[in-house]
Design a protein around this motif. Sequence first.
Motif, PDB file in Angstrom:
ATOM      1  N   GLY A   1       0.863  -1.188   0.000  1.00 41.90           N
ATOM      2  CA  GLY A   1       0.000   0.000   0.000  1.00 41.90           C
ATOM      3  C   GLY A   1       0.894   1.230   0.000  1.00 41.90           C
ATOM      4  N   THR A   2       0.346   2.341  -0.491  1.00 39.47           N
ATOM      5  CA  THR A   2       1.139   3.575  -0.536  1.00 39.47           C
ATOM      6  C   THR A   2       0.379   4.750   0.068  1.00 39.47           C
ATOM      7  OG1 THR A   2       0.338   3.970  -2.796  1.00 39.47           O
ATOM      8  CG2 THR A   2       2.485   2.884  -2.570  1.00 39.47           C
ATOM      9  N   GLY A   3      -0.657   4.454   0.856  1.00 37.30           N
ATOM     10  CA  GLY A   3      -1.447   5.509   1.490  1.00 37.30           C
ATOM     11  C   GLY A   3      -0.783   6.033   2.750  1.00 37.30           C
TER      12      GLY A   3
ATOM     13  N   VAL B   1      -1.153   5.323   5.908  1.00 41.05           N
ATOM     14  CA  VAL B   1      -0.713   4.338   6.895  1.00 41.05           C
ATOM     15  C   VAL B   1       0.586   3.684   6.447  1.00 41.05           C
ATOM     16  CG1 VAL B   1      -1.309   2.152   7.985  1.00 41.05           C
ATOM     17  CG2 VAL B   1      -3.040   3.919   7.719  1.00 41.05           C
TER      18      VAL B   1
ATOM     19  N   ARG C   1       0.427  -1.317  -6.559  1.00 46.24           N
ATOM     20  CA  ARG C   1      -0.035  -2.011  -7.767  1.00 46.24           C
ATOM     21  C   ARG C   1       0.673  -1.455  -8.985  1.00 46.24           C
ATOM     22  NH1 ARG C   1      -6.019  -0.361  -7.166  1.00 46.24           N
ATOM     23  NH2 ARG C   1      -4.867   1.398  -6.277  1.00 46.24           N
TER      24      ARG C   1
ATOM     25  N   ALA D   1       1.387   5.613  -9.090  1.00 44.57           N
ATOM     26  CA  ALA D   1       1.227   6.134  -7.730  1.00 44.57           C
ATOM     27  C   ALA D   1       2.116   7.359  -7.518  1.00 44.57           C
ATOM     28  CB  ALA D   1       1.567   5.037  -6.714  1.00 44.57           C
TER      29      ALA D   1
ATOM     30  N   GLN E   1      -2.487  12.591   6.027  1.00 42.77           N
ATOM     31  CA  GLN E   1      -1.734  12.086   7.179  1.00 42.77           C
ATOM     32  C   GLN E   1      -0.242  12.362   7.064  1.00 42.77           C
ATOM     33  OE1 GLN E   1      -3.605   8.067   7.331  1.00 42.77           O
ATOM     34  NE2 GLN E   1      -4.083   8.658   9.419  1.00 42.77           N
TER      35      GLN E   1
ATOM     36  N   SER F   1      -6.330  -0.914   1.102  1.00 39.05           N
ATOM     37  CA  SER F   1      -7.734  -0.645   1.411  1.00 39.05           C
ATOM     38  C   SER F   1      -8.413  -1.987   1.714  1.00 39.05           C
ATOM     39  CB  SER F   1      -8.398   0.088   0.253  1.00 39.05           C
ATOM     40  OG  SER F   1      -8.819  -0.797  -0.730  1.00 39.05           O
TER      41      SER F   1
ATOM     42  N   LEU G   1      -3.406  -4.735   9.154  1.00 39.22           N
ATOM     43  CA  LEU G   1      -3.883  -3.594   9.939  1.00 39.22           C
ATOM     44  C   LEU G   1      -5.046  -2.897   9.254  1.00 39.22           C
ATOM     45  CD1 LEU G   1      -2.232  -1.024   8.383  1.00 39.22           C
ATOM     46  CD2 LEU G   1      -0.399  -2.302   9.462  1.00 39.22           C
ATOM     47  N   THR G   2      -5.778  -3.671   8.435  1.00 34.18           N
ATOM     48  CA  THR G   2      -6.861  -3.063   7.669  1.00 34.18           C
ATOM     49  C   THR G   2      -8.179  -3.005   8.443  1.00 34.18           C
ATOM     50  OG1 THR G   2      -7.534  -5.206   6.754  1.00 34.18           O
ATOM     51  CG2 THR G   2      -5.926  -3.923   5.493  1.00 34.18           C
TER      52      THR G   2
ATOM     53  N   ILE H   1     -13.635  -0.926   5.432  1.00 36.08           N
ATOM     54  CA  ILE H   1     -14.589   0.191   5.510  1.00 36.08           C
ATOM     55  C   ILE H   1     -15.371   0.324   4.205  1.00 36.08           C
ATOM     56  CG2 ILE H   1     -14.768   2.702   5.708  1.00 36.08           C
ATOM     57  CD1 ILE H   1     -12.249   2.620   7.474  1.00 36.08           C
TER      58      ILE H   1
ATOM     59  N   ASN I   1      -4.906  -1.802  13.734  1.00 42.07           N
ATOM     60  CA  ASN I   1      -6.060  -1.247  13.020  1.00 42.07           C
ATOM     61  C   ASN I   1      -6.940  -0.375  13.917  1.00 42.07           C
ATOM     62  OD1 ASN I   1      -6.924  -3.746  14.378  1.00 42.07           O
ATOM     63  ND2 ASN I   1      -8.924  -3.269  13.497  1.00 42.07           N
TER      64      ASN I   1
ATOM     65  N   VAL J   1      -5.977   2.186  15.915  1.00 48.64           N
ATOM     66  CA  VAL J   1      -5.497   3.548  16.174  1.00 48.64           C
ATOM     67  C   VAL J   1      -5.134   4.224  14.859  1.00 48.64           C
ATOM     68  CG1 VAL J   1      -4.642   3.192  18.530  1.00 48.64           C
ATOM     69  CG2 VAL J   1      -3.151   2.656  16.588  1.00 48.64           C
ATOM     70  N   THR J   2      -5.084   5.550  14.886  1.00 48.99           N
ATOM     71  CA  THR J   2      -4.701   6.278  13.684  1.00 48.99           C
ATOM     72  C   THR J   2      -3.200   6.117  13.415  1.00 48.99           C
ATOM     73  OG1 THR J   2      -5.072   8.365  12.526  1.00 48.99           O
ATOM     74  CG2 THR J   2      -4.167   8.518  14.742  1.00 48.99           C
TER      75      THR J   2
ATOM     76  N   MET K   1       0.094   4.661  15.737  1.00 52.13           N
ATOM     77  CA  MET K   1       0.708   3.336  15.522  1.00 52.13           C
ATOM     78  C   MET K   1       2.199   3.350  15.831  1.00 52.13           C
ATOM     79  SD  MET K   1      -0.904   2.128  11.874  1.00 52.13           S
ATOM     80  CE  MET K   1      -2.674   2.192  11.554  1.00 52.13           C
TER      81      MET K   1
HETATM   82  N1  LIG Z   1      -5.882   5.928   8.107  1.00 53.01           N
HETATM   83  C1  LIG Z   1      -5.638   5.450   9.309  1.00 53.01           C
HETATM   84  O1  LIG Z   1      -5.120   6.146  10.199  1.00 53.01           O
HETATM   85  C2  LIG Z   1      -5.941   3.992   9.573  1.00 53.01           C
HETATM   86  C3  LIG Z   1      -5.937   3.540  10.887  1.00 53.01           C
HETATM   87  C4  LIG Z   1      -6.144   2.179  11.139  1.00 53.01           C
HETATM   88  C5  LIG Z   1      -6.350   1.322  10.056  1.00 53.01           C
HETATM   89  N2  LIG Z   1      -6.368   1.814   8.784  1.00 53.01           N
HETATM   90  C6  LIG Z   1      -6.536   0.869   7.668  1.00 53.01           C
HETATM   91  O2  LIG Z   1      -5.260   0.762   7.037  1.00 53.01           O
HETATM   92  C7  LIG Z   1      -5.418   0.551   5.634  1.00 53.01           C
HETATM   93  C8  LIG Z   1      -4.648   1.618   4.887  1.00 53.01           C
HETATM   94  O3  LIG Z   1      -5.148   2.877   5.247  1.00 53.01           O
HETATM   95  P1  LIG Z   1      -4.851   4.175   4.367  1.00 53.01           P
HETATM   96  O4  LIG Z   1      -5.559   5.298   5.014  1.00 53.01           O
HETATM   97  O5  LIG Z   1      -3.388   4.283   4.113  1.00 53.01           O
HETATM   98  O6  LIG Z   1      -5.643   3.761   3.062  1.00 53.01           O
HETATM   99  P2  LIG Z   1      -5.603   4.359   1.601  1.00 53.01           P
HETATM  100  O7  LIG Z   1      -5.074   5.733   1.552  1.00 53.01           O
HETATM  101  O8  LIG Z   1      -6.957   4.083   1.092  1.00 53.01           O
HETATM  102  O9  LIG Z   1      -4.473   3.477   0.922  1.00 53.01           O
HETATM  103  C9  LIG Z   1      -4.707   2.190   0.587  1.00 53.01           C
HETATM  104  C10 LIG Z   1      -3.644   1.761  -0.429  1.00 53.01           C
HETATM  105  O10 LIG Z   1      -4.070   0.497  -0.859  1.00 53.01           O
HETATM  106  C11 LIG Z   1      -3.557   0.298  -2.153  1.00 53.01           C
HETATM  107  N3  LIG Z   1      -4.534  -0.489  -2.892  1.00 53.01           N
HETATM  108  C12 LIG Z   1      -4.324  -1.765  -3.277  1.00 53.01           C
HETATM  109  N4  LIG Z   1      -5.361  -2.212  -3.983  1.00 53.01           N
HETATM  110  C13 LIG Z   1      -6.271  -1.214  -4.041  1.00 53.01           C
HETATM  111  C14 LIG Z   1      -7.550  -1.066  -4.674  1.00 53.01           C
HETATM  112  N5  LIG Z   1      -8.094  -2.045  -5.400  1.00 53.01           N
HETATM  113  N6  LIG Z   1      -8.199   0.124  -4.529  1.00 53.01           N
HETATM  114  C15 LIG Z   1      -7.633   1.130  -3.822  1.00 53.01           C
HETATM  115  N7  LIG Z   1      -6.410   1.057  -3.214  1.00 53.01           N
HETATM  116  C16 LIG Z   1      -5.741  -0.119  -3.336  1.00 53.01           C
HETATM  117  C17 LIG Z   1      -3.287   1.660  -2.778  1.00 53.01           C
HETATM  118  O11 LIG Z   1      -1.907   1.682  -3.134  1.00 53.01           O
HETATM  119  P3  LIG Z   1      -1.467   1.609  -4.683  1.00 53.01           P
HETATM  120  O12 LIG Z   1      -2.462   2.434  -5.465  1.00 53.01           O
HETATM  121  O13 LIG Z   1      -0.110   2.215  -4.712  1.00 53.01           O
HETATM  122  O14 LIG Z   1      -1.498   0.157  -5.032  1.00 53.01           O
HETATM  123  C18 LIG Z   1      -3.560   2.650  -1.659  1.00 53.01           C
HETATM  124  O15 LIG Z   1      -2.552   3.594  -1.507  1.00 53.01           O
HETATM  125  C19 LIG Z   1      -6.921   0.573   5.364  1.00 53.01           C
HETATM  126  O16 LIG Z   1      -7.415  -0.729   5.345  1.00 53.01           O
HETATM  127  C20 LIG Z   1      -7.470   1.332   6.575  1.00 53.01           C
HETATM  128  O17 LIG Z   1      -8.814   0.961   6.865  1.00 53.01           O
HETATM  129  C21 LIG Z   1      -6.182   3.117   8.526  1.00 53.01           C
END
Ligand SMILES: NC(=O)c1ccc[n+]([C@@H]2O[C@H](COP(=O)([O-])OP(=O)(O)OC[C@H]3O[C@@H](n4cnc5c(N)ncnc54)[C@H](OP(=O)(O)O)[C@@H]3O)[C@@H](O)[C@H]2O)c1
Length: 226
Positions: free
Chosen positions: A7-9, A11, A31, A36, A45, A80, A104-105, A108, A143, A145-146, A150
């Motif tokens: 993942g590249t979001g 978190v 991916r 990205a 974040q 995600s 840690l997903t 949602i 999963n 905490v923000t 973490m």
């Molecule tokens: N945000 C928080 O503080 C927090 C806290 C606790 C748990 N979480 C959980 O941690 C996970 C990541 O959170 P995040 O906020 O970093 O999420 P996000 O910004 O939605 O990032 C998710 C990453 O998943 C990758 N991905 C792979 N397949 C995908 C698809 N089919 N559609 C969309 N994205 C896809 C994408 O990377 P590429 O496009 O580069 O492949 C994207 O950067 C989530 O499951 C979230 O519920 C988040």
Amino acid sequence: MRIAVIGTGGVARTLAGALARKGHDVVLGSRDPQAALARDDVNPQTGTTLAGWSQANPSVRIVPNANAVAHGDTVWNATSGPTSVATLHDAGVADLDGTILLDLTNPIVRSDAAVTLDPIGTDSNGERIQRAFPGVRVVKALNTVTAAVMVDPASLAGGDHTLPICGNDADAKREVSGWLAEWFGWRDVLDIGDLSAARAQEAYLLFWLRLMQTAGGSLVSTKVVR
Ligand SMILES: NC(=O)c1ccc[n+]([C@@H]2O[C@H](COP(=O)([O-])OP(=O)(O)OC[C@H]3O[C@@H](n4cnc5c(N)ncnc54)[C@H](OP(=O)(O)O)[C@@H]3O)[C@@H](O)[C@H]2O)c1
């Protein structure tokens, strides 16, 4: 340790940056790394685009998911939630044998009416991942905490809170608990049982969202008193 964060979001970046600063050999899996890196959206974040974050964290390579999985001694799933199984499948996780996969997903699902989870109650994303990839040892943690909390629990959200952890493999849970204590400073990691406990751990997100709204920010957490 060689750590693959998928993942590249926000978190994934927060974890990868913190792990790299601890001296680990970290890769971020995407991916499509080029796509990205070309995106111009600023992640709230990290306050940066992925390209900007990458410039500030040059030791973390951003590679295709399959290369990341092949690189890691352990795989951390920060994708995600609803798409995790498909993404991990494409990344070759089915070929792993004995690797700890830290999940840690939160699965949602957002609509105009509400934020909810799918699955919820009778299944969980953690269990789905374990069923899809029986060769990995899934541990569910972080999963609840923000992202900022973490990696810096001692300074944020009051500094004294509980991190639940669950999974079917006791050795894997012990190992992950040790990593979280040593690398990030988690002092109260609470083993809440086998991976079916991920149903509760993921459903906690709904409670956490209310806490966040009440507290007026994401630096909020809970302490289990016993
Ligand atoms: N945000 C928080 O503080 C927090 C806290 C606790 C748990 N979480 C959980 O941690 C996970 C990541 O959170 P995040 O906020 O970093 O999420 P996000 O910004 O939605 O990032 C998710 C990453 O998943 C990758 N991905 C792979 N397949 C995908 C698809 N089919 N559609 C969309 N994205 C896809 C994408 O990377 P590429 O496009 O580069 O492949 C994207 O950067 C989530 O499951 C979230 O519920 C988040």
